[in-house]
Scaffold this active site. Sequence first.
Site, PDB file in Angstrom:
ATOM      1  N   TYR A  13       7.108  -4.941  35.484  1.00 43.68           N
ATOM      2  CA  TYR A  13       7.904  -6.168  35.340  1.00 43.68           C
ATOM      3  C   TYR A  13       9.328  -5.849  34.899  1.00 43.68           C
ATOM      4  O   TYR A  13       9.707  -6.061  33.742  1.00 43.68           O
ATOM      5  CB  TYR A  13       7.222  -7.096  34.320  1.00 43.68           C
ATOM      6  CG  TYR A  13       7.779  -8.505  34.234  1.00 43.68           C
ATOM      7  CD1 TYR A  13       8.187  -9.036  33.006  1.00 43.68           C
ATOM      8  CD2 TYR A  13       7.883  -9.323  35.359  1.00 43.68           C
ATOM      9  CE1 TYR A  13       8.687 -10.325  32.898  1.00 43.68           C
ATOM     10  CE2 TYR A  13       8.383 -10.614  35.260  1.00 43.68           C
ATOM     11  CZ  TYR A  13       8.776 -11.116  34.028  1.00 43.68           C
ATOM     12  OH  TYR A  13       9.258 -12.407  33.928  1.00 43.68           O
ATOM     13  N   ARG A  15      15.795 -10.156  37.436  1.00 42.73           N
ATOM     14  CA  ARG A  15      14.419 -10.637  37.232  1.00 42.73           C
ATOM     15  C   ARG A  15      14.381 -12.130  36.922  1.00 42.73           C
ATOM     16  O   ARG A  15      15.292 -12.689  36.328  1.00 42.73           O
ATOM     17  CB  ARG A  15      13.777  -9.859  36.083  1.00 42.73           C
ATOM     18  CG  ARG A  15      12.263 -10.030  35.949  1.00 42.73           C
ATOM     19  CD  ARG A  15      11.700  -9.148  34.858  1.00 42.73           C
ATOM     20  NE  ARG A  15      12.071  -9.673  33.546  1.00 42.73           N
ATOM     21  CZ  ARG A  15      11.925  -8.976  32.417  1.00 42.73           C
ATOM     22  NH1 ARG A  15      11.489  -7.730  32.439  1.00 42.73           N
ATOM     23  NH2 ARG A  15      12.253  -9.522  31.264  1.00 42.73           N
ATOM     24  N   ASP A  16      13.284 -12.756  37.371  1.00 43.18           N
ATOM     25  CA  ASP A  16      13.043 -14.171  37.045  1.00 43.18           C
ATOM     26  C   ASP A  16      14.213 -15.006  37.577  1.00 43.18           C
ATOM     27  O   ASP A  16      14.778 -15.839  36.856  1.00 43.18           O
ATOM     28  CB  ASP A  16      12.899 -14.331  35.529  1.00 43.18           C
ATOM     29  CG  ASP A  16      12.093 -15.579  35.158  1.00 43.18           C
ATOM     30  OD1 ASP A  16      12.311 -16.112  34.049  1.00 43.18           O
ATOM     31  OD2 ASP A  16      11.281 -16.025  35.993  1.00 43.18           O
ATOM     32  N   SER A  38      13.070 -15.369  31.170  1.00 43.95           N
ATOM     33  CA  SER A  38      12.598 -13.971  31.239  1.00 43.95           C
ATOM     34  C   SER A  38      13.549 -13.082  32.023  1.00 43.95           C
ATOM     35  O   SER A  38      13.128 -12.104  32.632  1.00 43.95           O
ATOM     36  CB  SER A  38      11.194 -13.932  31.864  1.00 43.95           C
ATOM     37  OG  SER A  38      10.273 -14.540  30.998  1.00 43.95           O
ATOM     38  N   ASP A  70       6.037 -13.290  39.622  1.00 39.32           N
ATOM     39  CA  ASP A  70       7.002 -14.304  40.063  1.00 39.32           C
ATOM     40  C   ASP A  70       7.976 -13.850  41.144  1.00 39.32           C
ATOM     41  O   ASP A  70       8.564 -14.704  41.836  1.00 39.32           O
ATOM     42  CB  ASP A  70       7.844 -14.819  38.887  1.00 39.32           C
ATOM     43  CG  ASP A  70       7.011 -15.320  37.741  1.00 39.32           C
ATOM     44  OD1 ASP A  70       7.495 -15.252  36.592  1.00 39.32           O
ATOM     45  OD2 ASP A  70       5.880 -15.773  37.997  1.00 39.32           O
ATOM     46  N   ASP A 116       6.617 -17.623  26.217  1.00 38.27           N
ATOM     47  CA  ASP A 116       7.124 -17.721  27.598  1.00 38.27           C
ATOM     48  C   ASP A 116       8.648 -17.855  27.643  1.00 38.27           C
ATOM     49  O   ASP A 116       9.265 -17.597  28.686  1.00 38.27           O
ATOM     50  CB  ASP A 116       6.544 -18.951  28.308  1.00 38.27           C
ATOM     51  CG  ASP A 116       5.067 -18.827  28.571  1.00 38.27           C
ATOM     52  OD1 ASP A 116       4.607 -17.718  28.907  1.00 38.27           O
ATOM     53  OD2 ASP A 116       4.363 -19.839  28.426  1.00 38.27           O
TER      54      ASP A 116
HETATM   55  O1  LIG Z   1       3.967 -33.117  47.094  1.00 41.84           O
HETATM   56  N1  LIG Z   1       4.223 -32.132  47.853  1.00 41.84           N
HETATM   57  O2  LIG Z   1       3.796 -32.028  49.047  1.00 41.84           O
HETATM   58  C1  LIG Z   1       4.969 -31.067  47.296  1.00 41.84           C
HETATM   59  C2  LIG Z   1       5.275 -29.963  48.099  1.00 41.84           C
HETATM   60  C3  LIG Z   1       6.010 -28.906  47.572  1.00 41.84           C
HETATM   61  C4  LIG Z   1       6.473 -29.013  46.262  1.00 41.84           C
HETATM   62  O3  LIG Z   1       7.275 -28.024  45.813  1.00 41.84           O
HETATM   63  C5  LIG Z   1       6.658 -27.063  45.015  1.00 41.84           C
HETATM   64  O4  LIG Z   1       6.517 -27.599  43.693  1.00 41.84           O
HETATM   65  C6  LIG Z   1       5.908 -26.662  42.795  1.00 41.84           C
HETATM   66  C7  LIG Z   1       5.731 -27.295  41.423  1.00 41.84           C
HETATM   67  O5  LIG Z   1       4.797 -28.325  41.562  1.00 41.84           O
HETATM   68  C8  LIG Z   1       6.785 -25.428  42.660  1.00 41.84           C
HETATM   69  O6  LIG Z   1       6.052 -24.475  41.901  1.00 41.84           O
HETATM   70  C9  LIG Z   1       6.650 -24.043  40.693  1.00 41.84           C
HETATM   71  O7  LIG Z   1       7.701 -23.139  41.018  1.00 41.84           O
HETATM   72  C10 LIG Z   1       8.324 -22.592  39.837  1.00 41.84           C
HETATM   73  C11 LIG Z   1       9.453 -21.677  40.280  1.00 41.84           C
HETATM   74  O8  LIG Z   1      10.360 -22.436  41.047  1.00 41.84           O
HETATM   75  C12 LIG Z   1       7.316 -21.810  38.993  1.00 41.84           C
HETATM   76  O9  LIG Z   1       8.002 -21.413  37.808  1.00 41.84           O
HETATM   77  C13 LIG Z   1       7.765 -20.061  37.385  1.00 41.84           C
HETATM   78  O10 LIG Z   1       6.518 -20.081  36.689  1.00 41.84           O
HETATM   79  C14 LIG Z   1       6.164 -18.766  36.206  1.00 41.84           C
HETATM   80  C15 LIG Z   1       4.800 -18.868  35.542  1.00 41.84           C
HETATM   81  O11 LIG Z   1       3.894 -19.440  36.497  1.00 41.84           O
HETATM   82  C16 LIG Z   1       7.215 -18.286  35.200  1.00 41.84           C
HETATM   83  O12 LIG Z   1       6.884 -16.998  34.739  1.00 41.84           O
HETATM   84  C17 LIG Z   1       8.579 -18.266  35.861  1.00 41.84           C
HETATM   85  O13 LIG Z   1       9.571 -17.925  34.920  1.00 41.84           O
HETATM   86  C18 LIG Z   1       8.891 -19.641  36.451  1.00 41.84           C
HETATM   87  O14 LIG Z   1      10.119 -19.628  37.167  1.00 41.84           O
HETATM   88  C19 LIG Z   1       6.138 -22.713  38.621  1.00 41.84           C
HETATM   89  O15 LIG Z   1       5.122 -21.938  37.994  1.00 41.84           O
HETATM   90  C20 LIG Z   1       5.564 -23.326  39.895  1.00 41.84           C
HETATM   91  O16 LIG Z   1       4.566 -24.286  39.557  1.00 41.84           O
HETATM   92  C21 LIG Z   1       7.060 -24.806  44.006  1.00 41.84           C
HETATM   93  O17 LIG Z   1       8.049 -23.793  43.814  1.00 41.84           O
HETATM   94  C22 LIG Z   1       7.596 -25.856  44.966  1.00 41.84           C
HETATM   95  O18 LIG Z   1       7.697 -25.310  46.251  1.00 41.84           O
HETATM   96  C23 LIG Z   1       6.147 -30.083  45.445  1.00 41.84           C
HETATM   97  C24 LIG Z   1       5.398 -31.131  45.971  1.00 41.84           C
HETATM   98 MG   LIG Z   2       7.571 -15.990  32.611  1.00 42.36          MG
END
Ligand SMILES: O=[N+]([O-])c1ccc(O[C@@H]2O[C@H](CO)[C@@H](O[C@@H]3O[C@H](CO)[C@@H](O[C@@H]4O[C@H](CO)[C@@H](O)[C@H](O)[C@H]4O)[C@H](O)[C@H]3O)[C@H](O)[C@H]2O)cc1
Ligand SMILES: [Mg+2]
Length: 362
Positions: free
Chosen positions: A87, A92-93, A99, A139, A317
């Site tokens: 990692y 990153r991130d 992070s 990620d 986190d």
């Molecule tokens: O209704 N619909 O049809 C529909 C369709 C598509 C939709 O769009 C989707 O919506 C999703 C959320 O619901 C998004 O998911 C989130 O994306 C974030 C990054 O962008 C993630 O964040 C990371 O999390 C890591 C730990 O897991 C951290 O370590 C890290 O630092 C942190 O950055 C979240 O977990 C993750 O849940 C999708 O991108 C997005 O494409 C939404 C609705």
């Molecule tokens: Mg994280």
Amino acid sequence: PAAPVSGNPFTGYEIYLSPYYAAEVEDAASKISDASLKAKALKVKDIPTFTWFDVIAKTGDLGKYLADASAKGKASGKKYLVQIVVYDLPDRDCAAYASNGEFSIANGGEANYKRYIDQLVAEVKKYPDVRVIAVVEPDSLANLVTNLNVSKCSGAQTAYKNGVIYALQQLSAVGVYSYIDAGHAGWLGWSANLGPAATLFADIYKSSGSSAFVKGLATNVANYNALSASSPDPITQGNSNTDELKYINALGPQLRSAGFPATFIVDQGRSGVQNIRDQWGDWCNVKGAGFGQRPTLNTGSSLIDAIVWVKPGGECDGTSDSSAVRYDTHCGLNDAHKPAPEAGTWFQDYFVNLVRNANPAL
Ligand SMILES: O=[N+]([O-])c1ccc(O[C@@H]2O[C@H](CO)[C@@H](O[C@@H]3O[C@H](CO)[C@@H](O[C@@H]4O[C@H](CO)[C@@H](O)[C@H](O)[C@H]4O)[C@H](O)[C@H]3O)[C@H](O)[C@H]2O)cc1
Ligand SMILES: [Mg+2]
């Protein structure tokens, strides 16, 4: 190194307990006055987690853990495996702030990353009797599927792909079994994301040489999803992949038909309690979370090699201090536990709640 096993790389191995996390838990328990809660907290010391190599300065520690595991193996006649998280990609991130890492692409980050990988590999080489299992770059590739609209992510695309390919090649060359991070059901499980994700993971697998040491993907790392939910969490509305098992059953066949016979490991370290998030994209220090299913090879699925604890519960986190450089607004949300320290540092109150809310109970 020995030829890769065709089956489950966890089978027949004792999982090494990270002394780093054990010390954190020991110290945390010493601060708990309630006797029964303290006793529960101490049980966490004996649950294997992954050790995160989030800075190059920690690469030397891998040698210490491997030496210790080797000694324990010789003393007990058991075979040990050490679980690590790679990692340290530059930039990153890229879609978040909490992070962000030590290396930046603008400042020689790609060369620094290779040095980081080379240093990890040099340690592994010294202890061929100890098996190493790696989760590769949480990620990172998931961000390339959904966040190329974020300039830092589009700018990091080549560095992430080349970095992960280099890591997989070098780790495989010394017999490390790798699981590439694949986000989670609430990230890449959405119908719009699943196909592009399968394509990217298969491309990376093939570009890195389709090594049999690259076993597959790791899901739900540092997230809170159920492996198999009894009823869908309301936040999953619109996504038929309402839990990790559904996500894996949807993704696995697409990978196989793309030439990547992937199996999976699933983080359940903080999945003990469901229905605790306002929306599925909430990832930071989610209030009310509990330690989840204990690590096991009895996964109930031929696609899943192991249930694991990758994110060590209690390590933060991200900071809730809005004036901090790495402040991410997700860590200030209503469902985020506040006040919270910097990412990776110990979050005592959060740990105590994970113990209290553990399901199964500690
Ligand atoms: O209704 N619909 O049809 C529909 C369709 C598509 C939709 O769009 C989707 O919506 C999703 C959320 O619901 C998004 O998911 C989130 O994306 C974030 C990054 O962008 C993630 O964040 C990371 O999390 C890591 C730990 O897991 C951290 O370590 C890290 O630092 C942190 O950055 C979240 O977990 C993750 O849940 C999708 O991108 C997005 O494409 C939404 C609705
Ligand atoms: Mg994280």
